[in-house]
Design a protein around this motif. Structure first.
Motif, mmCIF file in Angstrom:
data_model
loop_
_atom_site.group_PDB
_atom_site.id
_atom_site.type_symbol
_atom_site.label_atom_id
_atom_site.label_comp_id
_atom_site.label_asym_id
_atom_site.label_seq_id
_atom_site.Cartn_x
_atom_site.Cartn_y
_atom_site.Cartn_z
ATOM 1 N N LEU A 21 0.818 -1.203 0.000
ATOM 2 C CA LEU A 21 0.000 0.000 0.000
ATOM 3 C C LEU A 21 0.858 1.262 0.000
ATOM 4 C CD1 LEU A 21 -2.742 -1.093 2.548
ATOM 5 C CD2 LEU A 21 -2.842 -1.134 0.046
ATOM 6 N N GLY A 22 2.118 1.142 0.395
ATOM 7 C CA GLY A 22 3.003 2.303 0.431
ATOM 8 C C GLY A 22 3.642 2.623 -0.903
ATOM 9 N N CYS A 23 4.217 1.607 -1.566
ATOM 10 C CA CYS A 23 4.975 1.859 -2.805
ATOM 11 C C CYS A 23 4.348 1.237 -4.050
ATOM 12 C CB CYS A 23 6.409 1.369 -2.659
ATOM 13 S SG CYS A 23 6.570 -0.435 -2.552
ATOM 14 N N SER A 24 3.300 0.462 -3.886
ATOM 15 C CA SER A 24 2.564 -0.183 -4.984
ATOM 16 C C SER A 24 3.341 -1.272 -5.709
ATOM 17 C CB SER A 24 2.063 0.862 -5.999
ATOM 18 O OG SER A 24 1.205 1.771 -5.370
ATOM 19 N N ARG A 25 4.407 -1.777 -5.090
ATOM 20 C CA ARG A 25 5.126 -2.910 -5.687
ATOM 21 C C ARG A 25 4.541 -4.215 -5.161
ATOM 22 N NH1 ARG A 25 11.195 -2.134 -4.049
ATOM 23 N NH2 ARG A 25 10.174 -1.353 -2.176
ATOM 24 N N SER A 26 4.666 -5.264 -5.971
ATOM 25 C CA SER A 26 4.245 -6.589 -5.517
ATOM 26 C C SER A 26 5.296 -7.135 -4.554
ATOM 27 C CB SER A 26 4.101 -7.540 -6.708
ATOM 28 O OG SER A 26 5.377 -7.860 -7.238
ATOM 29 N N ILE A 27 4.911 -8.153 -3.804
ATOM 30 C CA ILE A 27 5.859 -8.758 -2.879
ATOM 31 C C ILE A 27 7.069 -9.301 -3.633
ATOM 32 C CG2 ILE A 27 4.691 -10.993 -2.825
ATOM 33 C CD1 ILE A 27 6.459 -9.296 0.150
ATOM 34 N N ASP A 28 6.849 -9.870 -4.806
ATOM 35 C CA ASP A 28 7.968 -10.374 -5.610
ATOM 36 C C ASP A 28 8.892 -9.243 -6.048
ATOM 37 O OD1 ASP A 28 7.096 -12.988 -5.393
ATOM 38 O OD2 ASP A 28 6.046 -12.955 -7.314
ATOM 39 N N GLU A 29 8.314 -8.125 -6.449
ATOM 40 C CA GLU A 29 9.128 -6.982 -6.867
ATOM 41 C C GLU A 29 9.930 -6.422 -5.705
ATOM 42 O OE1 GLU A 29 6.215 -5.443 -10.455
ATOM 43 O OE2 GLU A 29 5.896 -4.675 -8.416
ATOM 44 N N ILE A 30 9.333 -6.400 -4.525
ATOM 45 C CA ILE A 30 10.033 -5.903 -3.334
ATOM 46 C C ILE A 30 11.221 -6.803 -3.005
ATOM 47 C CG2 ILE A 30 9.815 -5.564 -0.839
ATOM 48 C CD1 ILE A 30 6.839 -4.753 -1.437
ATOM 49 N N THR A 31 10.988 -8.111 -2.998
ATOM 50 C CA THR A 31 12.057 -9.029 -2.602
ATOM 51 C C THR A 31 13.160 -9.120 -3.643
ATOM 52 O OG1 THR A 31 10.850 -10.953 -3.431
ATOM 53 C CG2 THR A 31 10.559 -10.386 -1.096
ATOM 54 N N GLN A 32 12.845 -8.867 -4.907
ATOM 55 C CA GLN A 32 13.846 -8.944 -5.971
ATOM 56 C C GLN A 32 14.557 -7.618 -6.238
ATOM 57 O OE1 GLN A 32 14.936 -11.742 -7.553
ATOM 58 N NE2 GLN A 32 13.739 -12.704 -5.939
ATOM 59 N N TRP A 33 14.114 -6.544 -5.608
ATOM 60 C CA TRP A 33 14.644 -5.211 -5.890
ATOM 61 C C TRP A 33 16.171 -5.159 -5.820
ATOM 62 C CZ3 TRP A 33 12.589 -0.988 -8.017
ATOM 63 C CH2 TRP A 33 13.321 0.184 -7.958
ATOM 64 N N SER A 34 16.745 -5.675 -4.773
ATOM 65 C CA SER A 34 18.202 -5.557 -4.591
ATOM 66 C C SER A 34 18.988 -6.348 -5.636
ATOM 67 C CB SER A 34 18.622 -5.987 -3.184
ATOM 68 O OG SER A 34 18.307 -7.350 -2.985
ATOM 69 N N LEU A 35 18.367 -7.331 -6.266
ATOM 70 C CA LEU A 35 19.033 -8.135 -7.289
ATOM 71 C C LEU A 35 18.745 -7.652 -8.711
ATOM 72 C CD1 LEU A 35 18.171 -11.649 -5.815
ATOM 73 C CD2 LEU A 35 20.277 -10.330 -5.510
ATOM 74 N N ALA A 36 17.764 -6.775 -8.857
ATOM 75 C CA ALA A 36 17.320 -6.336 -10.185
ATOM 76 C C ALA A 36 18.317 -5.364 -10.816
ATOM 77 C CB ALA A 36 15.951 -5.664 -10.074
ATOM 78 N N SER A 37 18.413 -5.431 -12.130
ATOM 79 C CA SER A 37 19.228 -4.463 -12.872
ATOM 80 C C SER A 37 18.497 -3.120 -12.862
ATOM 81 C CB SER A 37 19.419 -4.934 -14.311
ATOM 82 O OG SER A 37 18.180 -4.901 -14.997
ATOM 83 N N ASP A 38 19.195 -2.065 -13.231
ATOM 84 C CA ASP A 38 18.560 -0.755 -13.288
ATOM 85 C C ASP A 38 17.397 -0.747 -14.275
ATOM 86 O OD1 ASP A 38 20.180 0.324 -11.339
ATOM 87 O OD2 ASP A 38 21.467 1.428 -12.719
ATOM 88 N N SER A 39 17.536 -1.443 -15.400
ATOM 89 C CA SER A 39 16.432 -1.463 -16.368
ATOM 90 C C SER A 39 15.224 -2.203 -15.795
ATOM 91 C CB SER A 39 16.871 -2.055 -17.706
ATOM 92 O OG SER A 39 17.285 -3.388 -17.550
ATOM 93 N N GLU A 40 15.444 -3.293 -15.068
ATOM 94 C CA GLU A 40 14.329 -3.999 -14.441
ATOM 95 C C GLU A 40 13.704 -3.132 -13.344
ATOM 96 O OE1 GLU A 40 12.546 -6.421 -15.314
ATOM 97 O OE2 GLU A 40 11.352 -6.602 -13.512
ATOM 98 N N LYS A 41 14.519 -2.412 -12.595
ATOM 99 C CA LYS A 41 13.983 -1.516 -11.564
ATOM 100 C C LYS A 41 13.078 -0.467 -12.190
ATOM 101 C CE LYS A 41 17.680 -2.138 -8.217
ATOM 102 N NZ LYS A 41 18.816 -1.526 -7.524
ATOM 103 N N ARG A 42 13.479 0.061 -13.329
ATOM 104 C CA ARG A 42 12.638 1.048 -14.010
ATOM 105 C C ARG A 42 11.316 0.417 -14.453
ATOM 106 N NH1 ARG A 42 17.769 2.951 -15.469
ATOM 107 N NH2 ARG A 42 17.875 1.668 -17.345
ATOM 108 N N ARG A 43 11.344 -0.829 -14.909
ATOM 109 C CA ARG A 43 10.099 -1.522 -15.282
ATOM 110 C C ARG A 43 9.215 -1.743 -14.049
ATOM 111 N NH1 ARG A 43 13.699 -4.029 -18.908
ATOM 112 N NH2 ARG A 43 14.066 -5.784 -17.522
ATOM 113 N N ILE A 44 9.834 -2.088 -12.933
ATOM 114 C CA ILE A 44 9.085 -2.247 -11.678
ATOM 115 C C ILE A 44 8.412 -0.929 -11.309
ATOM 116 C CG2 ILE A 44 9.330 -2.596 -9.178
ATOM 117 C CD1 ILE A 44 11.562 -4.671 -9.872
ATOM 118 N N LEU A 45 9.161 0.172 -11.418
ATOM 119 C CA LEU A 45 8.596 1.487 -11.096
ATOM 120 C C LEU A 45 7.447 1.840 -12.028
ATOM 121 C CD1 LEU A 45 11.846 3.525 -10.351
ATOM 122 C CD2 LEU A 45 10.203 2.593 -8.711
#
Length: 64
Positions: A21-45
């Motif tokens: 409810l705070g950032c609108s990311r899914s639980i999977d996106e939250i847990t994978q954030w630190s491993l994601a590339s910058d391009s994947e982070k932008r897609r998550i955003l």
């Protein structure tokens, strides 16, 4: 945009679809954030921004 900052607003509470409810990311996106590339982070955003505009879009759009 190198080193994409986390959208976390320290208001972590998941809804019934496991979307924060705070950032609108899914639980999977939250847990994978630190491993994601910058391009994947932008897609998550982009997906999180879409969820904020249309909360119904969270169904089936968790990034899984």
């Amino acid at each position: 945009m190198p080193n994409v900052p986390s959208p976390c607003v320290r208001n972590c509470c998941l809804d019934q679809n496991d979307i924060c409810l705070g950032c609108s990311r899914s639980i999977d996106e939250i847990t994978q954030w630190s491993l994601a590339s910058d391009s994947e982070k932008r897609r998550i955003l982009e997906r999180a921004a879409q969820r904020r505009l249309d909360p119904k879009s969270a169904l089936g759009s968790t990034g899984r």
